[in-house]
Design a protein around this motif. Structure first.
Motif, mmCIF file in Angstrom:
data_model
loop_
_atom_site.group_PDB
_atom_site.id
_atom_site.type_symbol
_atom_site.label_atom_id
_atom_site.label_comp_id
_atom_site.label_asym_id
_atom_site.label_seq_id
_atom_site.Cartn_x
_atom_site.Cartn_y
_atom_site.Cartn_z
ATOM 1 N N GLN A 234 0.824 -1.216 0.000
ATOM 2 C CA GLN A 234 0.000 0.000 0.000
ATOM 3 C C GLN A 234 0.855 1.260 0.000
ATOM 4 N N ALA A 235 2.031 1.188 0.633
ATOM 5 C CA ALA A 235 2.918 2.353 0.707
ATOM 6 C C ALA A 235 3.800 2.482 -0.530
ATOM 7 N N GLY A 236 3.685 1.531 -1.463
ATOM 8 C CA GLY A 236 4.464 1.582 -2.701
ATOM 9 C C GLY A 236 5.929 1.245 -2.523
ATOM 10 N N ILE A 237 6.244 0.465 -1.510
ATOM 11 C CA ILE A 237 7.638 0.079 -1.257
ATOM 12 C C ILE A 237 7.948 -1.203 -2.034
ATOM 13 N N GLN A 238 8.968 -1.144 -2.882
ATOM 14 C CA GLN A 238 9.291 -2.257 -3.772
ATOM 15 C C GLN A 238 10.203 -3.294 -3.135
ATOM 16 N N LYS A 239 10.836 -2.948 -2.020
ATOM 17 C CA LYS A 239 11.755 -3.883 -1.381
ATOM 18 C C LYS A 239 10.995 -5.107 -0.868
ATOM 19 N N LYS A 240 11.691 -6.251 -0.868
ATOM 20 C CA LYS A 240 11.111 -7.456 -0.288
ATOM 21 C C LYS A 240 11.386 -7.426 1.206
ATOM 22 N N ILE A 241 10.343 -7.141 1.980
ATOM 23 C CA ILE A 241 10.560 -6.972 3.412
ATOM 24 C C ILE A 241 9.740 -7.975 4.218
ATOM 25 N N SER A 242 10.117 -8.106 5.477
ATOM 26 C CA SER A 242 9.432 -8.977 6.426
ATOM 27 C C SER A 242 9.422 -8.240 7.766
ATOM 28 N N PRO A 243 8.756 -8.783 8.776
ATOM 29 C CA PRO A 243 8.805 -8.141 10.094
ATOM 30 C C PRO A 243 10.232 -7.954 10.604
ATOM 31 N N HIS A 244 11.130 -8.874 10.244
ATOM 32 C CA HIS A 244 12.513 -8.792 10.716
ATOM 33 C C HIS A 244 13.248 -7.590 10.122
ATOM 34 N N THR A 245 12.754 -7.067 8.998
ATOM 35 C CA THR A 245 13.374 -5.903 8.374
ATOM 36 C C THR A 245 13.366 -4.710 9.324
ATOM 37 N N PHE A 246 12.331 -4.602 10.145
ATOM 38 C CA PHE A 246 12.257 -3.483 11.095
ATOM 39 C C PHE A 246 13.324 -3.613 12.172
ATOM 40 N N ARG A 247 13.636 -4.844 12.551
ATOM 41 C CA ARG A 247 14.708 -5.078 13.532
ATOM 42 C C ARG A 247 16.064 -4.666 12.948
ATOM 43 N N HIS A 248 16.290 -5.025 11.677
ATOM 44 C CA HIS A 248 17.522 -4.609 11.009
ATOM 45 C C HIS A 248 17.592 -3.083 10.905
ATOM 46 N N SER A 249 16.456 -2.475 10.579
ATOM 47 C CA SER A 249 16.413 -1.017 10.432
ATOM 48 C C SER A 249 16.680 -0.332 11.766
ATOM 49 N N PHE A 250 16.107 -0.862 12.834
ATOM 50 C CA PHE A 250 16.321 -0.351 14.185
ATOM 51 C C PHE A 250 17.811 -0.300 14.507
ATOM 52 N N ALA A 251 18.513 -1.410 14.281
ATOM 53 C CA ALA A 251 19.936 -1.492 14.607
ATOM 54 C C ALA A 251 20.773 -0.587 13.714
ATOM 55 N N THR A 252 20.461 -0.573 12.426
ATOM 56 C CA THR A 252 21.230 0.230 11.475
ATOM 57 C C THR A 252 21.077 1.720 11.755
ATOM 58 N N HIS A 253 19.869 2.163 12.028
ATOM 59 C CA HIS A 253 19.636 3.580 12.295
ATOM 60 C C HIS A 253 20.294 4.025 13.601
ATOM 61 N N LEU A 254 20.307 3.140 14.596
ATOM 62 C CA LEU A 254 21.012 3.461 15.843
ATOM 63 C C LEU A 254 22.507 3.638 15.576
ATOM 64 N N LEU A 255 23.080 2.733 14.794
ATOM 65 C CA LEU A 255 24.507 2.798 14.488
ATOM 66 C C LEU A 255 24.832 4.060 13.697
ATOM 67 N N GLU A 256 24.000 4.371 12.723
ATOM 68 C CA GLU A 256 24.218 5.560 11.899
ATOM 69 C C GLU A 256 24.174 6.848 12.710
ATOM 70 N N ASN A 257 23.420 6.812 13.785
ATOM 71 C CA ASN A 257 23.274 8.023 14.601
ATOM 72 C C ASN A 257 24.183 8.042 15.825
ATOM 73 N N GLY A 258 25.155 7.129 15.847
ATOM 74 C CA GLY A 258 26.210 7.224 16.848
ATOM 75 C C GLY A 258 26.147 6.254 18.006
ATOM 76 N N ALA A 259 25.173 5.343 18.030
ATOM 77 C CA ALA A 259 25.106 4.376 19.135
ATOM 78 C C ALA A 259 26.281 3.405 19.045
ATOM 79 N N ASP A 260 26.801 2.989 20.210
ATOM 80 C CA ASP A 260 27.903 2.033 20.180
ATOM 81 C C ASP A 260 27.366 0.616 20.033
ATOM 82 N N LEU A 261 28.214 -0.248 19.506
ATOM 83 C CA LEU A 261 27.805 -1.599 19.150
ATOM 84 C C LEU A 261 27.373 -2.412 20.372
#
Length: 300
Positions: A234-261
């Protein structure tokens, strides 16, 4: 010892002594079932104590015809764990899988949604629909707290500690951790609990479960996948995503914004930091920014 008895004992060992989840036990058991089916199909009568590396090599050769390298590697790993257990219990002296190497596979980097794509999915939710507030809270909780699907499904009202700014999450092996919760995630969950969920006729066994279906019972993994994929469409997103994609996004965005590993590892509930390190490879621009900001040579 028969295969049936060995498998039953192995399941109990994984559940009780290793504390693995039902899903993990089922996956490990499936590997053993594949081997048992191979032996029966080829009329090979041999016990798990006597089976040789040669027979196992033939089995791996057969499954390689229908499984990709990643799946082959998982089966080999599962069988190695099974025979390690037999050695641990004193049934065997050597692991017949030791000489069998896993196929070389590249490390697959997770797909990640941008913040704007996540916002598009939330905007696409029809709040006039009876399940709208629930679905919005589901998406925001998956992304805002980095939960696995199983953790989301098991999340309970008694796990919410909003005054302290945390939710309690039960992860793999029933290990619990506290994850910080943002105000927007808290608001969406609260609105759903106070409005939509209060209109359900709730099944007694699900009285403490947060996310329910329209019949007042627990949701299933399949339903979460359907919700996510329908919203992405419905949002027009072409990527093949699953619920786990949000978990990956959560971690990646934290890292990009300076969170330590290490902090990300604790929030995700990873036992090993090496599992979390995959996010270091997702966005190279973040690594360059760290280099230029902190290395003494960057000022020359």
């Amino acid at each position: 010892m028969t295969w049936a008895q060995a498998l039953l004992d192995y399941k109990n060992y994984m559940l009780i002594e290793r504390g693995l989840s039902d899903n993990s036990v089922a996956n490990y058991s499936l590997d053993i079932h594949k081997l048992i089916n191979h032996l029966e199909t080829n009329k090979i009568s041999i016990s798990p104590i006597k089976i040789s590396a040669e027979i196992l090599q033939q089995f791996i050769f057969e499954i390689a015809k229908s499984l990709n390298p990643r799946s082959q590697s998982r089966v080999i790993s599962g069988l190695k764990s099974f025979f390690d257990y037999l050695i641990f219990e004193g049934y065997r002296e050597h692991n017949p899988m030791e000489i069998i190497e896993s196929p070389k596979i590249g490390r697959k980097l997770p797909d990640v949604l941008s913040l704007s794509e996540i916002d598009k999915m939330i905007v696409a939710i029809d709040l006039s629909n009876a399940q709208g507030e629930r679905n919005r809270a589901i998406i925001e909780t998956l992304y805002g707290c980095g939960l696995r699907v199983s953790e989301l499904l098991d999340l309970r009202i008694s796990d919410l500690f909003f005054k302290e700014g945390f939710i309690k999450v039960t992860g793999k092996g029933d290990k619990q951790r506290f994850v910080p919760v943002s105000s927007i995630t808290e608001n969406y969950i609260t609105e759903y609990l106070q409005n939509s969920r209060n209109n359900y006729t709730i099944h007694p066994k699900a009285s403490d479960i947060i996310f329910l279906n329209r019949r007042g019972n627990s949701l299933t993994r399949a339903m979460i996948f359907t919700i996510v994929r329908n919203l992405a469409k419905q949002a027009g997103i072409q990527k093949k995503i699953s619920p786990h994609t949000f978990r990956h996004s959560f971690a990646t965005h934290l890292l990009e914004n300076g969170a330590d590993l290490r902090a990300i590892q604790l929030m995700l509930g990873h036992e090993s930091i090496t599992t979390t390190e995959i996010y270091m490879h997702v966005d190279k621009s973040h690594l360059k920014q760290v280099m230029h900001s902190f290395h003494p040579r960057s000022n020359y």
